[in-house]
Motif scaffolding. Structure first.
Motif, short mmCIF file in Angstrom:
data_model
loop_
_atom_site.label_atom_id
_atom_site.label_comp_id
_atom_site.label_asym_id
_atom_site.label_seq_id
_atom_site.Cartn_x
_atom_site.Cartn_y
_atom_site.Cartn_z
N ALA A 182 60.48 101.93 48.97
CA ALA A 182 59.78 102.79 49.93
C ALA A 182 60.56 102.94 51.22
O ALA A 182 60.55 104.02 51.85
CB ALA A 182 58.39 102.21 50.22
N ASP B 175 62.36 106.45 52.72
CA ASP B 175 62.05 106.94 54.07
C ASP B 175 63.29 106.99 54.95
O ASP B 175 63.20 107.19 56.17
CB ASP B 175 60.99 106.05 54.72
N TRP C 229 64.34 103.39 42.40
CA TRP C 229 64.03 104.20 43.58
C TRP C 229 64.53 105.61 43.32
O TRP C 229 65.15 105.88 42.28
CB TRP C 229 64.65 103.59 44.84
#
Length: 502
Positions: A393, A397, A426
Protein backbone atom coordinates in the motif's frame (compact mmCIF):
# COMPACT_ATOMS: atom_id res chain seq x y z
CA UNK A 1 -8.57 -24.83 21.10
CA UNK A 2 -7.78 -25.77 17.51
CA UNK A 3 -4.68 -23.53 17.47
CA UNK A 4 -3.45 -25.07 20.72
CA UNK A 5 -3.78 -28.57 19.22
CA UNK A 6 -1.90 -27.42 16.09
CA UNK A 7 0.87 -25.93 18.20
CA UNK A 8 1.14 -29.06 20.30
CA UNK A 9 1.46 -31.11 17.12
CA UNK A 10 4.15 -28.81 15.77
CA UNK A 11 6.18 -28.98 18.95
CA UNK A 12 5.84 -32.77 19.08
CA UNK A 13 6.98 -33.01 15.48
CA UNK A 14 9.92 -30.76 16.27
CA UNK A 15 10.95 -32.96 19.20
CA UNK A 16 10.89 -35.98 16.91
CA UNK A 17 13.07 -34.16 14.40
CA UNK A 18 15.49 -33.25 17.17
CA UNK A 19 15.68 -36.76 18.56
CA UNK A 20 19.09 -38.45 18.26
CA UNK A 21 17.24 -41.45 16.83
CA UNK A 22 16.00 -39.41 13.92
CA UNK A 23 18.03 -39.21 10.72
CA UNK A 24 16.91 -35.58 10.53
CA UNK A 25 18.34 -34.67 13.94
CA UNK A 26 19.10 -30.96 14.21
CA UNK A 27 21.26 -29.07 16.65
CA UNK A 28 19.30 -27.20 19.34
CA UNK A 29 21.44 -24.99 21.57
CA UNK A 30 21.43 -25.79 25.27
CA UNK A 31 20.04 -22.32 26.01
CA UNK A 32 17.20 -22.55 23.48
CA UNK A 33 14.58 -22.46 26.26
CA UNK A 34 16.08 -19.32 27.71
CA UNK A 35 15.84 -16.35 25.34
CA UNK A 36 17.52 -14.20 28.01
CA UNK A 37 20.70 -16.19 27.51
CA UNK A 38 20.44 -15.73 23.75
CA UNK A 39 20.11 -11.99 24.29
CA UNK A 40 23.14 -11.98 26.60
CA UNK A 41 25.09 -13.89 23.94
CA UNK A 42 24.22 -11.24 21.34
CA UNK A 43 25.44 -8.49 23.66
CA UNK A 44 28.70 -10.23 24.64
CA UNK A 45 29.53 -10.88 20.98
CA UNK A 46 29.70 -7.10 20.56
CA UNK A 47 31.86 -6.74 23.72
CA UNK A 48 29.14 -4.73 25.44
CA UNK A 49 28.40 -4.86 29.16
CA UNK A 50 25.36 -2.72 30.04
CA UNK A 51 24.97 -2.21 33.78
CA UNK A 52 21.18 -2.56 33.63
CA UNK A 53 19.02 -4.88 31.52
CA UNK A 54 16.55 -2.08 30.76
CA UNK A 55 15.97 1.53 31.73
CA UNK A 56 12.88 1.21 33.90
CA UNK A 57 13.55 3.58 36.79
CA UNK A 58 11.78 3.42 40.15
CA UNK A 59 11.79 7.16 40.65
CA UNK A 60 12.53 10.30 38.70
CA UNK A 61 14.82 11.70 41.41
CA UNK A 62 17.91 11.79 39.23
CA UNK A 63 16.25 11.56 35.83
CA UNK A 64 16.31 14.49 33.39
CA UNK A 65 12.63 15.42 33.49
CA UNK A 66 10.55 18.53 33.76
CA UNK A 67 8.87 20.06 30.72
CA UNK A 68 7.50 18.02 27.88
CA UNK A 69 10.73 18.48 25.98
CA UNK A 70 14.23 18.48 27.40
CA UNK A 71 16.72 19.35 24.68
CA UNK A 72 20.05 21.08 24.43
CA UNK A 73 22.52 22.00 21.78
CA UNK A 74 25.68 20.20 22.70
CA UNK A 75 29.27 19.65 21.73
CA UNK A 76 30.98 16.41 22.60
CA UNK A 77 34.12 16.79 24.69
CA UNK A 78 37.30 15.39 23.15
CA UNK A 79 36.23 16.42 19.64
CA UNK A 80 39.31 16.39 17.42
CA UNK A 81 38.71 20.01 16.41
CA UNK A 82 37.58 22.22 19.28
CA UNK A 83 37.42 25.53 17.39
CA UNK A 84 33.81 25.18 16.25
CA UNK A 85 31.01 26.21 18.62
CA UNK A 86 28.00 24.17 19.69
CA UNK A 87 25.78 26.71 17.93
CA UNK A 88 27.67 26.30 14.66
CA UNK A 89 27.65 22.52 14.89
CA UNK A 90 23.87 22.30 15.03
CA UNK A 91 24.01 19.18 17.20
CA UNK A 92 21.14 18.46 19.56
CA UNK A 93 20.43 15.78 22.15
CA UNK A 94 17.61 15.29 24.59
CA UNK A 95 14.35 13.70 25.60
CA UNK A 96 10.76 13.89 24.50
CA UNK A 97 7.92 12.71 26.67
CA UNK A 98 5.99 10.16 24.62
CA UNK A 99 2.43 11.43 24.67
CA UNK A 100 0.45 8.20 24.62
CA UNK A 101 2.78 6.24 26.89
CA UNK A 102 2.39 5.87 30.65
CA UNK A 103 5.65 7.57 31.60
CA UNK A 104 8.13 7.07 28.75
CA UNK A 105 10.79 9.51 27.64
CA UNK A 106 12.67 8.84 24.42
CA UNK A 107 16.27 9.96 23.93
CA UNK A 108 17.70 11.07 20.61
CA UNK A 109 20.62 12.72 18.86
CA UNK A 110 19.96 15.17 16.04
CA UNK A 111 22.75 16.36 13.75
CA UNK A 112 21.94 19.14 11.34
CA UNK A 113 23.32 18.60 7.85
CA UNK A 114 26.91 19.65 7.26
CA UNK A 115 25.77 20.85 3.83
CA UNK A 116 22.32 22.43 3.86
CA UNK A 117 19.50 22.54 6.39
CA UNK A 118 17.08 21.95 3.53
CA UNK A 119 18.54 18.46 3.05
CA UNK A 120 16.16 15.61 3.91
CA UNK A 121 15.57 14.59 7.52
CA UNK A 122 16.72 10.97 7.87
CA UNK A 123 15.94 8.90 10.97
CA UNK A 124 18.02 5.80 11.75
CA UNK A 125 16.73 2.83 13.77
CA UNK A 126 19.11 0.12 15.00
CA UNK A 127 17.72 -3.40 15.48
CA UNK A 128 18.59 -6.09 18.01
CA UNK A 129 15.81 -5.96 19.02
CA UNK A 130 16.84 -3.72 21.91
CA UNK A 131 20.16 -2.24 20.75
CA UNK A 132 20.86 1.47 20.94
CA UNK A 133 21.11 3.50 17.75
CA UNK A 134 24.42 4.89 19.05
CA UNK A 135 25.96 1.67 17.70
CA UNK A 136 25.35 2.98 14.18
CA UNK A 137 26.08 6.55 15.16
CA UNK A 138 29.67 5.79 16.21
CA UNK A 139 30.53 2.74 14.10
CA UNK A 140 28.57 3.15 10.88
CA UNK A 141 27.19 6.39 9.53
CA UNK A 142 27.24 9.09 12.20
CA UNK A 143 29.25 12.34 12.14
CA UNK A 144 32.06 10.87 14.28
CA UNK A 145 34.05 7.75 14.96
CA UNK A 146 35.67 6.95 18.32
CA UNK A 147 39.44 6.59 18.38
CA UNK A 148 41.26 4.26 20.77
CA UNK A 149 41.94 7.09 23.22
CA UNK A 150 38.17 7.86 23.22
CA UNK A 151 38.54 11.11 21.30
CA UNK A 152 36.12 11.74 18.42
CA UNK A 153 37.22 12.04 14.81
CA UNK A 154 35.04 13.41 12.01
CA UNK A 155 33.62 10.68 9.79
CA UNK A 156 34.37 11.48 6.17
CA UNK A 157 31.33 9.45 5.12
CA UNK A 158 28.84 10.43 7.82
CA UNK A 159 25.29 10.55 6.55
CA UNK A 160 24.95 14.08 7.97
CA UNK A 161 26.92 15.18 4.89
CA UNK A 162 23.73 14.79 2.82
CA UNK A 163 20.93 14.81 5.43
CA UNK A 164 19.72 16.14 8.75
CA UNK A 165 20.28 13.00 10.77
CA UNK A 166 18.28 11.62 13.70
CA UNK A 167 19.24 8.66 15.93
CA UNK A 168 16.61 7.44 18.38
CA UNK A 169 17.02 5.06 21.31
CA UNK A 170 14.08 2.70 20.89
CA UNK A 171 12.10 0.69 21.92
CA UNK A 172 11.64 2.31 25.34
CA UNK A 173 14.28 1.14 27.82
CA UNK A 174 17.04 1.03 25.19
CA UNK A 175 20.05 3.36 25.28
CA UNK A 176 19.20 6.43 27.37
CA UNK A 177 15.43 6.13 26.79
CA UNK A 178 13.54 5.29 29.97
CA UNK A 179 10.24 5.00 31.79
CA UNK A 180 9.10 4.59 35.39
CA UNK A 181 6.27 2.29 34.31
CA UNK A 182 6.82 -1.29 33.10
CA UNK A 183 3.69 -1.02 30.99
CA UNK A 184 5.80 1.02 28.55
CA UNK A 185 7.85 -2.07 27.62
CA UNK A 186 6.79 -2.87 24.05
CA UNK A 187 5.94 -6.32 22.69
CA UNK A 188 4.83 -5.56 19.14
CA UNK A 189 5.10 -3.12 16.26
CA UNK A 190 1.91 -1.27 17.17
CA UNK A 191 3.53 -0.13 20.41
CA UNK A 192 6.90 0.60 18.79
CA UNK A 193 5.50 2.55 15.83
CA UNK A 194 3.05 4.57 17.94
CA UNK A 195 5.89 5.65 20.24
CA UNK A 196 8.02 6.66 17.25
CA UNK A 197 5.12 8.57 15.72
CA UNK A 198 4.61 10.46 19.00
CA UNK A 199 8.35 11.14 19.04
CA UNK A 200 8.20 12.67 15.56
CA UNK A 201 5.25 14.84 16.47
CA UNK A 202 7.20 16.21 19.44
CA UNK A 203 10.36 16.64 17.36
CA UNK A 204 8.71 18.58 14.55
CA UNK A 205 6.77 20.69 17.06
CA UNK A 206 10.10 21.76 18.52
CA UNK A 207 11.80 22.04 15.11
CA UNK A 208 9.07 23.28 12.73
CA UNK A 209 11.66 24.52 10.23
CA UNK A 210 12.51 20.89 9.43
CA UNK A 211 8.91 19.67 9.09
CA UNK A 212 8.82 20.88 5.49
CA UNK A 213 11.87 18.82 4.52
CA UNK A 214 11.59 15.44 2.85
CA UNK A 215 11.58 12.67 5.46
CA UNK A 216 13.13 9.20 5.18
CA UNK A 217 13.17 6.25 7.57
CA UNK A 218 16.28 4.04 7.61
CA UNK A 219 17.83 1.28 9.71
CA UNK A 220 19.06 -2.29 9.70
CA UNK A 221 18.63 -5.81 11.09
CA UNK A 222 15.55 -6.16 13.32
CA UNK A 223 14.59 -2.70 12.10
CA UNK A 224 13.29 -4.67 9.10
CA UNK A 225 10.29 -5.03 11.43
CA UNK A 226 10.32 -1.51 12.88
CA UNK A 227 10.71 0.40 9.63
CA UNK A 228 7.68 -0.83 7.61
CA UNK A 229 5.43 -0.51 10.67
CA UNK A 230 6.72 3.01 11.38
CA UNK A 231 6.35 4.07 7.74
CA UNK A 232 2.77 2.77 7.68
CA UNK A 233 2.03 4.61 10.95
CA UNK A 234 3.37 7.91 9.58
CA UNK A 235 1.45 7.49 6.33
CA UNK A 236 -1.74 6.68 8.23
CA UNK A 237 -1.28 9.72 10.47
CA UNK A 238 -0.77 11.94 7.43
CA UNK A 239 -3.92 10.65 5.75
CA UNK A 240 -5.96 11.14 8.92
CA UNK A 241 -4.47 14.63 9.45
CA UNK A 242 -3.67 13.59 13.03
CA UNK A 243 -1.03 16.18 13.77
CA UNK A 244 1.90 17.79 12.01
CA UNK A 245 2.15 16.47 8.47
CA UNK A 246 5.36 14.49 8.05
CA UNK A 247 6.73 14.70 4.52
CA UNK A 248 7.43 10.96 4.21
CA UNK A 249 9.16 10.16 0.92
CA UNK A 250 10.69 6.77 1.54
CA UNK A 251 12.03 4.06 3.83
CA UNK A 252 15.16 1.92 3.54
CA UNK A 253 15.87 -1.45 5.15
CA UNK A 254 19.46 -2.65 5.43
CA UNK A 255 20.08 -6.39 5.96
CA UNK A 256 16.72 -6.62 7.69
CA UNK A 257 14.35 -9.28 8.97
CA UNK A 258 10.99 -8.46 7.35
CA UNK A 259 9.29 -11.62 6.03
CA UNK A 260 10.51 -14.55 8.19
CA UNK A 261 8.67 -17.25 6.23
CA UNK A 262 10.68 -16.52 3.10
CA UNK A 263 13.91 -15.49 4.83
CA UNK A 264 14.23 -18.52 7.10
CA UNK A 265 13.77 -20.81 4.09
CA UNK A 266 16.72 -19.05 2.44
CA UNK A 267 19.21 -19.87 5.21
CA UNK A 268 20.22 -23.29 3.94
CA UNK A 269 20.38 -22.16 0.30
CA UNK A 270 22.66 -19.27 1.22
CA UNK A 271 24.81 -21.43 3.53
CA UNK A 272 25.21 -24.07 0.81
CA UNK A 273 26.04 -21.46 -1.85
CA UNK A 274 28.71 -19.94 0.42
CA UNK A 275 30.26 -23.31 1.25
CA UNK A 276 29.35 -23.20 4.95
CA UNK A 277 27.45 -26.51 4.83
CA UNK A 278 27.56 -29.59 2.60
CA UNK A 279 24.71 -31.03 0.57
CA UNK A 280 24.14 -33.76 3.18
CA UNK A 281 23.81 -31.06 5.88
CA UNK A 282 21.51 -29.10 3.60
CA UNK A 283 19.18 -32.07 3.10
CA UNK A 284 19.11 -32.89 6.81
CA UNK A 285 18.44 -29.34 8.03
CA UNK A 286 15.78 -28.76 5.37
CA UNK A 287 13.61 -31.47 6.90
CA UNK A 288 12.49 -28.95 9.51
CA UNK A 289 11.47 -26.33 6.91
CA UNK A 290 7.86 -27.57 6.51
CA UNK A 291 7.42 -27.42 10.30
CA UNK A 292 8.92 -23.93 10.43
CA UNK A 293 6.77 -22.73 7.54
CA UNK A 294 3.57 -24.05 9.13
CA UNK A 295 4.49 -22.48 12.47
CA UNK A 296 5.08 -19.08 10.85
CA UNK A 297 1.75 -19.28 9.02
CA UNK A 298 0.04 -19.89 12.39
CA UNK A 299 1.85 -16.82 13.75
CA UNK A 300 0.64 -14.67 10.83
CA UNK A 301 0.68 -10.97 11.59
CA UNK A 302 -0.81 -10.86 15.07
CA UNK A 303 -0.29 -14.21 16.82
CA UNK A 304 1.18 -14.51 20.31
CA UNK A 305 1.76 -18.05 21.62
CA UNK A 306 1.95 -19.33 18.06
CA UNK A 307 4.65 -16.75 17.29
CA UNK A 308 6.72 -17.91 20.25
CA UNK A 309 6.39 -21.51 19.09
CA UNK A 310 7.50 -20.57 15.57
CA UNK A 311 10.52 -18.74 17.01
CA UNK A 312 11.70 -21.91 18.77
CA UNK A 313 10.93 -24.16 15.81
CA UNK A 314 12.61 -22.03 13.17
CA UNK A 315 15.63 -21.09 15.28
CA UNK A 316 16.85 -24.68 14.92
CA UNK A 317 17.57 -23.97 11.24
CA UNK A 318 20.04 -21.21 12.00
CA UNK A 319 21.45 -23.01 15.06
CA UNK A 320 22.13 -26.13 13.01
CA UNK A 321 24.02 -24.12 10.40
CA UNK A 322 26.10 -22.37 13.05
CA UNK A 323 26.90 -25.68 14.77
CA UNK A 324 28.59 -26.71 11.52
CA UNK A 325 30.10 -23.28 10.77
CA UNK A 326 31.92 -23.05 14.10
CA UNK A 327 33.59 -19.70 14.82
CA UNK A 328 32.46 -17.96 11.64
CA UNK A 329 31.11 -14.46 12.26
CA UNK A 330 27.51 -14.74 11.09
CA UNK A 331 27.38 -10.97 10.55
CA UNK A 332 30.29 -11.21 8.10
CA UNK A 333 31.40 -14.60 6.80
CA UNK A 334 34.84 -13.23 5.89
CA UNK A 335 35.60 -12.84 9.59
CA UNK A 336 35.86 -15.16 12.57
CA UNK A 337 34.76 -14.67 16.15
CA UNK A 338 37.36 -15.12 18.88
CA UNK A 339 35.60 -16.94 21.67
CA UNK A 340 32.48 -14.93 22.43
CA UNK A 341 33.82 -11.80 20.75
CA UNK A 342 32.75 -11.02 17.17
CA UNK A 343 33.04 -7.20 17.29
CA UNK A 344 34.47 -4.82 19.87
CA UNK A 345 32.11 -1.90 20.38
CA UNK A 346 33.17 -1.33 23.99
CA UNK A 347 34.61 2.14 23.25
CA UNK A 348 31.05 3.37 22.79
CA UNK A 349 30.06 2.36 26.32
CA UNK A 350 33.24 3.81 27.79
CA UNK A 351 32.78 7.08 25.93
CA UNK A 352 29.11 7.55 26.79
CA UNK A 353 29.67 6.70 30.45
CA UNK A 354 32.26 9.45 30.90
CA UNK A 355 31.11 12.17 33.29
CA UNK A 356 31.96 14.97 30.86
CA UNK A 357 29.95 13.34 28.08
CA UNK A 358 26.94 12.70 30.31
CA UNK A 359 27.02 16.32 31.46
CA UNK A 360 27.21 17.55 27.88
CA UNK A 361 24.16 15.44 26.97
CA UNK A 362 22.18 16.26 30.12
CA UNK A 363 21.16 12.65 30.84
CA UNK A 364 21.50 12.88 34.63
CA UNK A 365 22.05 9.51 36.29
CA UNK A 366 20.18 7.48 33.68
CA UNK A 367 22.18 4.42 32.67
CA UNK A 368 23.21 3.88 29.08
CA UNK A 369 21.80 0.46 28.12
CA UNK A 370 23.73 -0.36 24.95
CA UNK A 371 21.61 -3.45 24.25
CA UNK A 372 18.69 -4.51 26.43
CA UNK A 373 18.09 -8.23 26.99
CA UNK A 374 14.71 -7.36 28.52
CA UNK A 375 13.59 -5.55 25.37
CA UNK A 376 14.93 -8.44 23.29
CA UNK A 377 12.80 -10.94 25.21
CA UNK A 378 9.74 -8.70 25.21
CA UNK A 379 9.80 -8.53 21.41
CA UNK A 380 10.04 -12.30 20.86
CA UNK A 381 6.30 -12.57 20.17
CA UNK A 382 6.89 -10.09 17.34
CA UNK A 383 9.90 -11.89 15.81
CA UNK A 384 8.16 -14.22 13.35
CA UNK A 385 5.41 -11.85 12.28
CA UNK A 386 5.38 -10.83 8.65
CA UNK A 387 5.94 -7.08 8.31
CA UNK A 388 5.95 -7.12 4.52
CA UNK A 389 2.13 -7.09 4.44
CA UNK A 390 1.82 -3.32 4.91
CA UNK A 391 4.42 -2.38 2.30
CA UNK A 392 2.45 -2.73 -0.98
CA UNK A 393 0.00 0.00 0.00
CA UNK A 394 2.91 2.36 0.70
CA UNK A 395 4.56 1.58 -2.64
CA UNK A 396 1.32 2.14 -4.50
CA UNK A 397 0.95 5.53 -2.83
CA UNK A 398 4.37 6.50 -4.17
CA UNK A 399 6.41 6.01 -0.99
CA UNK A 400 9.87 4.79 -2.03
CA UNK A 401 11.37 1.57 -0.60
CA UNK A 402 15.04 0.69 -0.82
CA UNK A 403 16.10 -2.74 0.45
CA UNK A 404 19.86 -3.18 0.54
CA UNK A 405 22.05 -5.99 1.83
CA UNK A 406 25.73 -6.75 2.19
CA UNK A 407 26.62 -9.98 0.39
CA UNK A 408 28.60 -11.61 3.24
CA UNK A 409 25.94 -11.40 5.97
CA UNK A 410 24.43 -14.75 6.97
CA UNK A 411 21.87 -13.82 9.64
CA UNK A 412 19.86 -11.42 7.43
CA UNK A 413 21.38 -12.49 4.13
CA UNK A 414 20.90 -10.83 0.77
CA UNK A 415 19.32 -13.95 -0.75
CA UNK A 416 16.41 -14.05 1.70
CA UNK A 417 15.90 -10.32 1.34
CA UNK A 418 15.96 -10.52 -2.44
CA UNK A 419 13.41 -13.35 -2.38
CA UNK A 420 10.83 -11.56 -0.25
CA UNK A 421 11.23 -8.38 -2.27
CA UNK A 422 10.66 -10.29 -5.52
CA UNK A 423 7.75 -12.31 -4.10
CA UNK A 424 5.90 -9.28 -2.72
CA UNK A 425 2.59 -8.72 -4.49
CA UNK A 426 2.04 -5.11 -5.49
CA UNK A 427 0.97 -3.22 -8.59
CA UNK A 428 4.49 -3.13 -10.01
CA UNK A 429 5.59 -6.65 -9.09
CA UNK A 430 5.67 -8.03 -12.63
CA UNK A 431 7.67 -5.09 -13.97
CA UNK A 432 10.07 -5.17 -11.01
CA UNK A 433 10.77 -8.89 -11.42
CA UNK A 434 11.44 -8.49 -15.15
CA UNK A 435 13.56 -5.35 -14.78
CA UNK A 436 17.29 -5.72 -15.46
CA UNK A 437 19.95 -5.99 -12.79
CA UNK A 438 22.57 -3.29 -13.35
CA UNK A 439 25.87 -2.37 -11.70
CA UNK A 440 25.80 0.15 -8.85
CA UNK A 441 28.96 2.06 -9.64
CA UNK A 442 30.83 4.37 -7.25
CA UNK A 443 33.85 6.24 -8.61
CA UNK A 444 33.90 4.00 -11.67
CA UNK A 445 33.96 0.73 -9.69
CA UNK A 446 31.09 -1.69 -9.21
CA UNK A 447 30.05 -1.42 -5.56
CA UNK A 448 26.97 -3.59 -5.94
CA UNK A 449 24.14 -4.68 -8.20
CA UNK A 450 20.87 -2.79 -8.41
CA UNK A 451 17.36 -3.66 -9.48
CA UNK A 452 14.65 -1.02 -9.51
CA UNK A 453 11.17 -0.30 -10.80
CA UNK A 454 8.80 2.44 -9.74
CA UNK A 455 8.86 2.88 -5.98
CA UNK A 456 10.90 -0.27 -5.24
CA UNK A 457 14.67 -0.84 -5.35
CA UNK A 458 16.90 -3.71 -4.26
CA UNK A 459 20.65 -3.28 -3.90
CA UNK A 460 23.13 -6.09 -3.21
CA UNK A 461 26.27 -4.46 -1.82
CA UNK A 462 29.65 -6.02 -2.62
CA UNK A 463 32.35 -6.57 0.01
CA UNK A 464 30.02 -5.89 2.92
CA UNK A 465 28.49 -7.84 5.75
CA UNK A 466 25.54 -7.07 8.04
CA UNK A 467 26.59 -3.46 8.70
CA UNK A 468 26.92 -1.98 5.22
CA UNK A 469 27.71 1.62 6.29
CA UNK A 470 30.59 0.30 8.43
CA UNK A 471 32.00 -2.01 5.75
CA UNK A 472 31.37 0.22 2.72
CA UNK A 473 31.03 3.77 4.08
CA UNK A 474 31.64 5.57 0.79
CA UNK A 475 29.21 3.39 -1.18
CA UNK A 476 26.54 3.67 1.53
CA UNK A 477 26.80 7.47 1.59
CA UNK A 478 26.51 7.54 -2.19
CA UNK A 479 23.53 5.18 -1.95
CA UNK A 480 21.72 7.49 0.48
CA UNK A 481 22.57 10.60 -1.54
CA UNK A 482 21.32 9.20 -4.85
CA UNK A 483 18.23 7.58 -3.35
CA UNK A 484 17.05 10.71 -1.52
CA UNK A 485 17.72 12.78 -4.64
CA UNK A 486 15.58 10.56 -6.82
CA UNK A 487 17.91 8.30 -8.78
CA UNK A 488 19.99 5.39 -7.55
CA UNK A 489 21.25 4.94 -11.10
CA UNK A 490 22.73 8.39 -11.57
CA UNK A 491 25.77 10.07 -10.12
CA UNK A 492 25.65 13.16 -7.99
CA UNK A 493 28.10 15.87 -7.24
CA UNK A 494 29.70 16.02 -3.83
CA UNK A 495 27.90 18.62 -1.73
CA UNK A 496 29.88 21.42 -0.23
CA UNK A 497 31.12 20.24 3.11
CA UNK A 498 30.85 23.23 5.36
CA UNK A 499 32.92 21.59 8.10
CA UNK A 500 35.34 19.61 5.95
CA UNK A 501 38.17 21.84 7.08
CA UNK A 502 37.73 20.82 10.71
Amino acid sequence: MKSVICLSFLLLLLLLLLSPLSSAALWLPSNAKFPSLQAEKLIRELNLFPKESINIVDRYDSAPIGPRIVERRFKFPDLADSSVSAEDLGHHAGYYKIEHSHAARMFYFFFESRNNKKDPVVIWLTGGPGCSSELAMFYENGPFTISKNLSLVWNEYGWDKVSNLLYVDQPIGTGYSFSSDKRDIRHNEDGVSNDLYDFLQAFFTEHPQFARNDFYITGESYAGHYIPAFAARVHRGNKAKEGIHINLKGFAIGNGLTNPEIQYKAYTDYALDMGIIKKSDYDRINKVLPVCETAIKLCGTDGTISCMASYYVCSTIFSSIMAIAGDINYYDLRKKCEGNLCYDFSNMEQFLNQKTVREALGVGDIDFVSCSPTVYQAMLVDWMRNLEVGIPALLEDGIQLLVYAGEYDLICNWLGNSRWVHAMEWAGQKEFVSSPEVPFAVDGSEAGTLKSYGSLSFLKVHDAGHMVPMDQPKASLEMLKRWTRGSLYGTTEEPENLVSSM
